[in-house]
Design a protein around this motif. Structure first.
Motif, PDB file in Angstrom:
ATOM      1  N   CYS A  19       0.862  -1.179   0.000  1.00 20.86           N
ATOM      2  CA  CYS A  19       0.000   0.000   0.000  1.00 20.86           C
ATOM      3  C   CYS A  19       0.893   1.222   0.000  1.00 20.86           C
ATOM      4  CB  CYS A  19      -0.911   0.028   1.223  1.00 20.86           C
ATOM      5  SG  CYS A  19      -1.904  -1.441   1.403  1.00 20.86           S
ATOM      6  N   HIS A 216      -8.573   3.832   2.293  1.00 22.12           N
ATOM      7  CA  HIS A 216      -7.967   2.691   1.584  1.00 22.12           C
ATOM      8  C   HIS A 216      -7.798   1.514   2.548  1.00 22.12           C
ATOM      9  CE1 HIS A 216      -5.069   0.883  -1.391  1.00 22.12           C
ATOM     10  NE2 HIS A 216      -4.570   0.338  -0.285  1.00 22.12           N
ATOM     11  N   GLU A 217      -7.229   1.783   3.704  1.00 23.35           N
ATOM     12  CA  GLU A 217      -6.947   0.681   4.638  1.00 23.35           C
ATOM     13  C   GLU A 217      -8.221   0.103   5.243  1.00 23.35           C
ATOM     14  OE1 GLU A 217      -4.114  -0.724   4.886  1.00 23.35           O
ATOM     15  OE2 GLU A 217      -3.011   0.761   3.722  1.00 23.35           O
ATOM     16  N   HIS A 220      -9.535  -2.332   2.951  1.00 19.07           N
ATOM     17  CA  HIS A 220      -8.873  -3.637   3.127  1.00 19.07           C
ATOM     18  C   HIS A 220      -9.513  -4.386   4.296  1.00 19.07           C
ATOM     19  CE1 HIS A 220      -5.746  -3.328   0.183  1.00 19.07           C
ATOM     20  NE2 HIS A 220      -4.980  -2.474   0.832  1.00 19.07           N
ATOM     21  N   HIS A 226      -6.449  -4.824  -3.947  1.00 19.42           N
ATOM     22  CA  HIS A 226      -5.950  -3.803  -4.867  1.00 19.42           C
ATOM     23  C   HIS A 226      -6.485  -3.988  -6.285  1.00 19.42           C
ATOM     24  CE1 HIS A 226      -2.305  -3.130  -2.031  1.00 19.42           C
ATOM     25  NE2 HIS A 226      -3.282  -2.273  -1.768  1.00 19.42           N
TER      26      HIS A 226
HETATM   27 ZN   LIG Z   1      -3.451  -1.352   0.034  1.00 20.09          ZN
END
Ligand SMILES: [Zn+2]
Length: 274
Positions: A19, A216-217, A220, A226
């Motif tokens: 990342c 973003h995290e 996840h 991704h």
């Molecule tokens: Zn990532």
């Protein structure tokens, strides 16, 4: 008691390290239609949308999906592994090393993920649980008779094999193919570019901002991997992303499939002998 995969393995093998906050090489361009075949997406959402990388390992023969990707599939390969959207995702925060403003960005990011998924996050308050390389998903002494809440912790990434260009890394852990816990390590030594002089900015602006890192995290954490399109939040290089940090059509399609719209899924029972 169930012992989870050591985070060190994850870091060393690339899930967290991938990342990147650095400016990178720009990646693939936009231009392809993100509209998925809706019938196929409803019956078998993982088809053509399995992440090329999960748990730090490359899946051989799997290309990185274009617009959205699921980190893990249930047996049969059609349904993504996800949290039970009919119960809140509980989390705890170890902000001892967090810079000023970080919690505001985290909270704003959580609100965006809730809006995109229909999931509900509940803050169970502060913890002194440290970032660790082998976090347990069941810790009755610390958290009682329940799955350990997701841990969000600010730490010196170098102690967890995270490069300074890697602002954060996270993943969730499943029991019986349903996510029940997770960990997100935020690297307090992160830089926003390869020259090592710029820190990520606060807020949700251009490039590697903390707001972008968090959405973003957290994506996840709820199960997205991704993608190849550089104009999506789930493109691995955050530093090349332009415009406000907000979800785009591919991200949103993936997040919907992991959330409330996909219906309840039973929360697995706790380990025996507790
Ligand atoms: Zn990532």
């Amino acid at each position: 008691m169930r012992r989870v995969v050591a985070l060190a393995v994850i870091v060393a093998s690339g899930l967290l390290a991938s990342c990147g906050g650095s400016s990178g090489n720009g990646g693939s361009g936009a231009g392809e239609d993100v509209t998925a075949d809706s019938r196929d997406a409803a019956e078998c959402p993982v088809r053509d949308h399995l992440a090329a990388e999960y748990n730090g390992r490359r899946r051989s023969g799997v290309e990185m999906p274009i617009d959205y990707a699921f980190l893990e599939a249930r047996r049969g390969g059609c349904l993504p592994v996800r949290f039970n959207p009919c119960e809140p995702i509980r989390y705890v925060v170890n902000a001892a090393l967090a810079p000023a403003g970080a919690l505001d960005d985290l909270q704003a990011a959580i609100t965006k993920v809730e809006a995109a998924t229909g999931l509900s996050f509940v803050n169970d308050g502060p913890t002194d649980e440290p970032a660790t390389t082998n976090r347990l998903i069941f810790q009755p002494q610390r958290y009682g008779a329940r799955w350990a809440p997701v841990l969000i912790v600010w730490a010196h990434g170098g102690e967890y094999q995270m490069e300074p260009t890697n602002p954060a890394g996270g993943r969730s852990f499943d029991a019986a193919e349903t996510f029940v816990s997770g960990v997100l390590i935020v690297n307090v030594d992160a830089v926003a570019s390869d020259n090592g002089r710029t820190r990520p900015g606060s807020g949700f602006g251009d490039g590697t901002t903390w707001g972008r890192v968090f959405i973003h995290e957290l994506s996840h954490i709820v199960g997205l991997g991704h993608v190849a399109r550089s104009d999506q939040i789930m493109f691995p290089e955050l530093g090349v992303q332009r415009g406000p940090a907000e979800f785009h059509p591919g991200d949103l399609a993936g997040l919907r499939a992991l959330g409330k719209e996909a219906g309840c899924t039973p929360t697995p029972p706790l380990p025996p002998g507790r």
